[in-house]
Each structure stands twice: as C-alpha cells, then as structure tokens.
Design a protein around this motif. Sequence first.
Motif, PDB file in Angstrom:
ATOM      1  N   PHE A   1       0.834  -1.193   0.000  1.00 41.12           N
ATOM      2  CA  PHE A   1       0.000   0.000   0.000  1.00 41.12           C
ATOM      3  C   PHE A   1       0.872   1.248   0.000  1.00 41.12           C
ATOM      4  O   PHE A   1       1.664   1.459   0.901  1.00 41.12           O
ATOM      5  CB  PHE A   1      -0.920  -0.008   1.225  1.00 41.12           C
ATOM      6  CG  PHE A   1      -1.839   1.186   1.300  1.00 41.12           C
ATOM      7  CD1 PHE A   1      -1.492   2.297   2.057  1.00 41.12           C
ATOM      8  CD2 PHE A   1      -3.034   1.207   0.617  1.00 41.12           C
ATOM      9  CE1 PHE A   1      -2.331   3.393   2.145  1.00 41.12           C
ATOM     10  CE2 PHE A   1      -3.876   2.295   0.694  1.00 41.12           C
ATOM     11  CZ  PHE A   1      -3.527   3.393   1.458  1.00 41.12           C
ATOM     12  N   ALA A   2       0.735   2.058  -1.041  1.00 37.61           N
ATOM     13  CA  ALA A   2       1.468   3.328  -1.111  1.00 37.61           C
ATOM     14  C   ALA A   2       0.592   4.414  -0.492  1.00 37.61           C
ATOM     15  O   ALA A   2      -0.570   4.572  -0.884  1.00 37.61           O
ATOM     16  CB  ALA A   2       1.801   3.666  -2.557  1.00 37.61           C
ATOM     17  N   PRO A   3       1.116   5.179   0.450  1.00 35.54           N
ATOM     18  CA  PRO A   3       0.310   6.223   1.106  1.00 35.54           C
ATOM     19  C   PRO A   3      -0.305   7.229   0.141  1.00 35.54           C
ATOM     20  O   PRO A   3      -1.365   7.787   0.430  1.00 35.54           O
ATOM     21  CB  PRO A   3       1.314   6.900   2.042  1.00 35.54           C
ATOM     22  CG  PRO A   3       2.362   5.881   2.292  1.00 35.54           C
ATOM     23  CD  PRO A   3       2.454   5.069   1.024  1.00 35.54           C
ATOM     24  N   ILE A   4       0.305   7.449  -1.013  1.00 27.61           N
ATOM     25  CA  ILE A   4      -0.211   8.439  -1.961  1.00 27.61           C
ATOM     26  C   ILE A   4      -1.554   8.015  -2.563  1.00 27.61           C
ATOM     27  O   ILE A   4      -2.252   8.824  -3.165  1.00 27.61           O
ATOM     28  CB  ILE A   4       0.841   8.738  -3.060  1.00 27.61           C
ATOM     29  CG1 ILE A   4       0.576  10.102  -3.702  1.00 27.61           C
ATOM     30  CG2 ILE A   4       0.893   7.619  -4.097  1.00 27.61           C
ATOM     31  CD1 ILE A   4       1.716  10.629  -4.536  1.00 27.61           C
TER      32      ILE A   4
ATOM     33  N   ASN B   1       6.288  13.755  -1.667  1.00 26.23           N
ATOM     34  CA  ASN B   1       5.251  13.501  -2.677  1.00 26.23           C
ATOM     35  C   ASN B   1       3.875  13.334  -2.042  1.00 26.23           C
ATOM     36  O   ASN B   1       2.875  13.795  -2.595  1.00 26.23           O
ATOM     37  CB  ASN B   1       5.610  12.271  -3.519  1.00 26.23           C
ATOM     38  CG  ASN B   1       6.772  12.558  -4.436  1.00 26.23           C
ATOM     39  OD1 ASN B   1       6.966  13.682  -4.888  1.00 26.23           O
ATOM     40  ND2 ASN B   1       7.572  11.543  -4.705  1.00 26.23           N
ATOM     41  N   LEU B   2       3.817  12.719  -0.898  1.00 26.74           N
ATOM     42  CA  LEU B   2       2.542  12.575  -0.193  1.00 26.74           C
ATOM     43  C   LEU B   2       2.021  13.938   0.263  1.00 26.74           C
ATOM     44  O   LEU B   2       0.832  14.235   0.117  1.00 26.74           O
ATOM     45  CB  LEU B   2       2.702  11.629   1.000  1.00 26.74           C
ATOM     46  CG  LEU B   2       1.452  11.360   1.824  1.00 26.74           C
ATOM     47  CD1 LEU B   2       0.346  10.748   0.974  1.00 26.74           C
ATOM     48  CD2 LEU B   2       1.798  10.463   3.010  1.00 26.74           C
ATOM     49  N   VAL B   3       2.921  14.771   0.774  1.00 26.40           N
ATOM     50  CA  VAL B   3       2.525  16.125   1.201  1.00 26.40           C
ATOM     51  C   VAL B   3       2.018  16.921  -0.003  1.00 26.40           C
ATOM     52  O   VAL B   3       0.977  17.593   0.069  1.00 26.40           O
ATOM     53  CB  VAL B   3       3.710  16.851   1.880  1.00 26.40           C
ATOM     54  CG1 VAL B   3       3.394  18.324   2.120  1.00 26.40           C
ATOM     55  CG2 VAL B   3       4.074  16.157   3.186  1.00 26.40           C
TER      56      VAL B   3
ATOM     57  N   TYR C   1      -2.391  19.217  -3.183  1.00 23.50           N
ATOM     58  CA  TYR C   1      -3.160  19.308  -4.427  1.00 23.50           C
ATOM     59  C   TYR C   1      -4.644  19.046  -4.154  1.00 23.50           C
ATOM     60  O   TYR C   1      -5.512  19.821  -4.585  1.00 23.50           O
ATOM     61  CB  TYR C   1      -2.626  18.323  -5.477  1.00 23.50           C
ATOM     62  CG  TYR C   1      -3.372  18.417  -6.776  1.00 23.50           C
ATOM     63  CD1 TYR C   1      -3.100  19.436  -7.686  1.00 23.50           C
ATOM     64  CD2 TYR C   1      -4.385  17.520  -7.091  1.00 23.50           C
ATOM     65  CE1 TYR C   1      -3.812  19.551  -8.871  1.00 23.50           C
ATOM     66  CE2 TYR C   1      -5.096  17.627  -8.261  1.00 23.50           C
ATOM     67  CZ  TYR C   1      -4.805  18.643  -9.158  1.00 23.50           C
ATOM     68  OH  TYR C   1      -5.528  18.759 -10.326  1.00 23.50           O
ATOM     69  N   VAL C   2      -4.929  17.972  -3.435  1.00 23.76           N
ATOM     70  CA  VAL C   2      -6.319  17.616  -3.145  1.00 23.76           C
ATOM     71  C   VAL C   2      -6.992  18.713  -2.316  1.00 23.76           C
ATOM     72  O   VAL C   2      -8.112  19.141  -2.626  1.00 23.76           O
ATOM     73  CB  VAL C   2      -6.403  16.250  -2.442  1.00 23.76           C
ATOM     74  CG1 VAL C   2      -7.811  15.969  -1.941  1.00 23.76           C
ATOM     75  CG2 VAL C   2      -5.936  15.141  -3.385  1.00 23.76           C
ATOM     76  N   GLY C   3      -6.330  19.177  -1.278  1.00 28.91           N
ATOM     77  CA  GLY C   3      -6.901  20.233  -0.453  1.00 28.91           C
ATOM     78  C   GLY C   3      -7.193  21.498  -1.245  1.00 28.91           C
ATOM     79  O   GLY C   3      -8.253  22.117  -1.086  1.00 28.91           O
ATOM     80  N   LEU C   4      -6.269  21.857  -2.115  1.00 33.17           N
ATOM     81  CA  LEU C   4      -6.475  23.051  -2.938  1.00 33.17           C
ATOM     82  C   LEU C   4      -7.591  22.855  -3.953  1.00 33.17           C
ATOM     83  O   LEU C   4      -8.344  23.792  -4.241  1.00 33.17           O
ATOM     84  CB  LEU C   4      -5.164  23.450  -3.627  1.00 33.17           C
ATOM     85  CG  LEU C   4      -4.122  24.044  -2.674  1.00 33.17           C
ATOM     86  CD1 LEU C   4      -2.729  24.042  -3.326  1.00 33.17           C
ATOM     87  CD2 LEU C   4      -4.514  25.460  -2.255  1.00 33.17           C
ATOM     88  N   ARG C   5      -7.733  21.641  -4.483  1.00 34.11           N
ATOM     89  CA  ARG C   5      -8.831  21.392  -5.424  1.00 34.11           C
ATOM     90  C   ARG C   5     -10.185  21.430  -4.711  1.00 34.11           C
ATOM     91  O   ARG C   5     -11.176  21.911  -5.267  1.00 34.11           O
ATOM     92  CB  ARG C   5      -8.644  20.052  -6.149  1.00 34.11           C
ATOM     93  CG  ARG C   5      -7.519  20.037  -7.170  1.00 34.11           C
ATOM     94  CD  ARG C   5      -7.552  21.182  -8.160  1.00 34.11           C
ATOM     95  NE  ARG C   5      -8.782  21.274  -8.894  1.00 34.11           N
ATOM     96  CZ  ARG C   5      -8.886  21.443 -10.201  1.00 34.11           C
ATOM     97  NH1 ARG C   5      -7.807  21.538 -10.954  1.00 34.11           N
ATOM     98  NH2 ARG C   5     -10.053  21.525 -10.772  1.00 34.11           N
TER      99      ARG C   5
END
Length: 145
Positions: free
Chosen positions: A8-11, A95-97, A102-106
């Motif tokens: 499982f990749a955290p991203i 990369n996770l940060v 990105y998600v938060g800004l979207r």
Amino acid sequence: MTPQSPEFAPIIAPVVALVAWSMVMWAWMYATRIPAIMRMRMRLDPSAPRGEQMNTLPAAVRWKADNYNHLMEQPTIFYAVALALALLGQGDGLNLVLAWAYVGLRVLHSFVQALINFIQLRFLVFSLSSLALLALTVNAVRVVF
C-alpha cells in the motif's frame, strides 16, 4: 491488500479522496440542478446544441456543474502521476505532502467556484494546485529519467 500491507502506497489515499470529492460535487450538482430545472419548468430538448439549455439556469446552479467538469480535467493528470509515483515506490514523504496539498487546494477551488465564483481567488487557488501538481510531475520525471 490492506492499508497496513507493504504494497500500500500512502499516496493512494489522496487519490481516493479526490475521487470521493468528485462524487460529492456530482451529487451537489444534481441536488441544485434538478430542482432548478423543475422550478423553471424546463423542457429538456435532446436536439438543442450542447449545453445551450443549461446556460439558462441561474449562475449559482451552473457553477456546481462547471466545477464538476473541472474535476474531470486537470485532476486526471494528478491521478496518473500519483499512481505512477505509487508504482515507483515514491508515494510517501514530500510527494505525499504535495498530493494532499493538491487535493486540499482542489477542494478549496470547488468551494470557491461553487459558492462565490470569485474568479481572481479561484485562479489563485487553481495556480497553487497546479504548482503542487507540477512539483509531483518533476519528482516523477526525476525518478523515471
């Protein structure tokens, strides 16, 4: 595979979060669009030019659909690069940060567009999210090439 398994990749979490947010916007779009169509007693015409009838809806109703459409555009690049980073074993740390940024800004972009549609603010938030996506892309390019 579980979130605790080594595969499982955290991203993947921000990827799933943005998909879920897109479904929230889809529901919000129809929760406002259908009542507006009914209030206006619109007769939907399948032969009308694409989008022409929907342009007669109030702007605040159209903004939700516009945002939903925007979530089907640039985020596709995010999905691709985030999944590539996950497969490359680079789906954590910075990369996770960046992915969560990105998600938060979207999500913020969605609220700005759907509620007030102040274009200058919307553009600023979009630009910041694009910079996060650019950084993710540069990081993926550095790993691959």
